[in-house]
Every structure is written in structure tokens, then in C-alpha cells.
Design a protein around this motif. Structure first.
Motif, PDB file in Angstrom:
ATOM      1  N   GLU A  60       2.903  89.132   0.662  1.00  0.00           N
ATOM      2  CA  GLU A  60       2.655  87.775   0.149  1.00  0.00           C
ATOM      3  C   GLU A  60       3.489  87.600  -1.113  1.00  0.00           C
ATOM      4  OE1 GLU A  60       1.955  84.519  -0.860  1.00  0.00           O
ATOM      5  OE2 GLU A  60       0.217  84.754   0.469  1.00  0.00           O
ATOM      6  N   ASP A  61       4.210  86.490  -1.208  1.00  0.00           N
ATOM      7  CA  ASP A  61       5.085  86.317  -2.377  1.00  0.00           C
ATOM      8  C   ASP A  61       4.368  85.719  -3.580  1.00  0.00           C
ATOM      9  OD1 ASP A  61       5.005  84.079  -0.654  1.00  0.00           O
ATOM     10  OD2 ASP A  61       6.665  83.164  -1.733  1.00  0.00           O
ATOM     11  N   GLU A  62       3.168  85.173  -3.379  1.00  0.00           N
ATOM     12  CA  GLU A  62       2.451  84.613  -4.527  1.00  0.00           C
ATOM     13  C   GLU A  62       1.574  85.677  -5.177  1.00  0.00           C
ATOM     14  OE1 GLU A  62       0.626  80.618  -3.954  1.00  0.00           O
ATOM     15  OE2 GLU A  62       1.795  80.690  -2.108  1.00  0.00           O
ATOM     16  N   ASP A  93       1.813  86.951   5.087  1.00  0.00           N
ATOM     17  CA  ASP A  93       2.114  85.544   4.825  1.00  0.00           C
ATOM     18  C   ASP A  93       3.238  85.101   5.763  1.00  0.00           C
ATOM     19  OD1 ASP A  93       2.072  83.112   3.498  1.00  0.00           O
ATOM     20  OD2 ASP A  93       3.455  83.777   1.928  1.00  0.00           O
ATOM     21  N   MET A 146       5.291  82.169   5.163  1.00  0.00           N
ATOM     22  CA  MET A 146       6.407  81.672   4.367  1.00  0.00           C
ATOM     23  C   MET A 146       6.725  82.663   3.262  1.00  0.00           C
ATOM     24  SD  MET A 146       7.043  78.866   5.855  1.00  0.00           S
ATOM     25  CE  MET A 146       8.042  77.883   4.742  1.00  0.00           C
ATOM     26  N   LYS A 188      -4.725  79.078   4.459  1.00  0.00           N
ATOM     27  CA  LYS A 188      -4.890  78.878   3.015  1.00  0.00           C
ATOM     28  C   LYS A 188      -5.281  77.432   2.727  1.00  0.00           C
ATOM     29  CE  LYS A 188      -1.067  81.973   1.871  1.00  0.00           C
ATOM     30  NZ  LYS A 188       0.309  81.986   1.345  1.00  0.00           N
TER      31      LYS A 188
HETATM   32 CA    CA Z   1       4.332  82.301   0.697  1.00  0.00          CA
END
Ligand code: CA
Length: 237
Positions: free
Chosen positions: A11-13, A55, A57, A111
Motif C-alpha cells: 500500500e503506498d499510503e 492495494d 492503485m 476503502k
Molecule cells: Ca494507493
């Protein structure tokens, strides 16, 4: 802690990774993180994980591409090819869900999600994947050249191991325990996916197609899972 299971968050967040990590650790899980798809594949090359929270994206490789790489079992990822995957997505379109299931994702969480619900899903998927569920202590079932072992959760066809996702295995095992019985898609959704799943019947169709491609010597003329037109499916060797 004995038998600690490892959950891998891709997950990039950072904020999401942090909250998910916190809740998983509270429940006794070991947690690994990756921020990008490339990092994720690097980690999977070196470590065994029990479940992947992925995730869609992501910068670089997206979740679909990563799933495809894992499920295709490229050499360096071979030991991960059957690892359960739960996709995290802010997009909840049916096309996305179907694409995910087609690629072999085990479950979906949209989400924003509640961390508690996510942990519950993780546990549900792991239960299916590790044979802790009820009735799983049964013996292997053999139908012609197909052998299904619920303890190892392994399937062999003509003595070669078939790589099934957790959900494909559940589906096959359900059929194998109810030979010659006809089930509608709705019944299969209820029996195999259960209450926690918010899908529709096309999910079943997609999984059936994938399962047949893997276990049927000729998917066009099935030897094990037969279509009962206008009703559903039945298993008969
Ligand atoms: Ca993302």
C-alpha cells in the motif's frame, strides 16, 4: 507466540499501512510492508508470507499486475503462487471485482474500510487457507485421477500438483464432499463464500471457469464439474 502468521501489506499510503499494521499486530500477526509493486515482488522473492493485503492503485506496477505475477508462479515467486490475496481498493466497480477474481484474488475490501472488519476478513481467509475450519480434518478424496487433500489443501491431477487459490480449493472441496448434488450459483455463494462476502453470482461463474481450466483435462468437456443448464453445477467424476 507460537505459529505467528505474517501478513504483507502492499500500500503506498503510509497512513493506511500504519493503521492496518497496528490492528494486525494487536491481533498477534507479524506484519511486513511494501510501498510499491516492485518492492512487493522483491519481498516475496525473499520471504514467505501467509496473506497479502494488496492495494490496486500503486505507483509503478498496479495490484492487478502483481496478482498476475504471483498467481502465474514465476520461478522466483513459485512459493507464493497460492498465497491468499485480499485486495484493497477505492474502486468498487463490478468490472474491477471480476478482474480481481479472475486473476485469483480471494477477497476484496473497499476503502474506506474499518480496520476491525479488515482483520476479520484476514482471519476468515486464513482459516480457509490453513484448514482450521470445521470438518477439515477429513481424509483426502479421490475421484479417478483427481486427488483432493483437505489437510494439505492440495490437489493433484495424474500425480501433478495443481496450484489453486484458497477460494478455488474451497469450491472444489465443497463439490467433492457433495458429489452428484446440483447447486445453484446462489447456493454456492452462500456455502463457499459465506456471509462476509458482498459479491454477486458472476463471481461464482468466474471461479468455476478458473477451476475448470486448472482441473479439467478438457475444460470444454468437463470430466468433474458439470454444468446443469438453467440451474447450476454438479460434481461427478
Ligand atoms: Ca494507493
Amino acid at each position: 507466540m507460537m505459529n505467528q502468521q505474517t501478513i504483507f501489506i502492499v500500500e503506498d499510503e503510509a497512513a493506511i499501512r500504519e493503521v492496518v499494521r497496528k490492528y494486525l499486530e494487536l491481533d498477534g500477526f507479524r506484519v511486513l510492508e511494501a510501498e510499491t509493486g516492485t518492492q512487493a515482488l522483491e519481498t516475496l522473492r525473499e520471504q514467505n508470507v501467509d496473506l497479502i493485503l494488496l492495494d490496486i492503485m500503486l505507483p509503478g506496477l498496479d495490484g492487478f499486475t502483481i496478482t498476475r505475477s504471483i498467481r502465474n508462479g514465476y520461478n522466483y515467486l513459485a512459493s507464493s503462487s497460492g498465497t491468499p490475496i485480499i485486495m484493497l481498493t477505492s474502486r468498487s466497480t463490478e468490472a474491477d471485482r471480476l478482474m480481481g477474481f479472475e486473476l485469483g484474488v480471494d477477497d476484496y475490501v473497499v476503502k474506506p474500510f474499518s480496520p476491525r472488519e479488515l482483520v476479520a476478513r484476514v482471519k476468515a481467509v486464513l482459516r480457509r487457507g490453513t484448514g482450521d475450519g470445521q470438518g477439515e480434518s477429513e481424509k483426502a478424496l479421490v475421484f479417478d485421477n483427481l486427488r483432493i487433500d483437505p489437510r494439505e489443501r492440495s490437489v493433484t491431477l495424474n500425480d501433478s500438483l495443481i496450484a489453486l487459490t484458497a477460494k478455488e480449493f474451497d469450491l472444489l472441496w465443497f463439490f467433492a464432499r457433495h458429489p452428484k448434488q446440483v447447486f445453484t450459483r446462489e447456493q454456492l455463494l452462500n456455502q463457499v463464500w459465506g456471509y462476509e462476502f458482498y459479491g454477486d453470482e458472476s463471481t461464482v461463474t468466474v471461479h468455476m471457469r478458473r477451476l475448470r481450466e486448472k482441473i479439467e483435462p478438457d475444460p470444454a468437456v468437463p470430466s468433474y464439474i458439470h454444468t446443469v443448464w438453467g440451474v447450476g453445477y454438479k460434481f461427478e467424476a
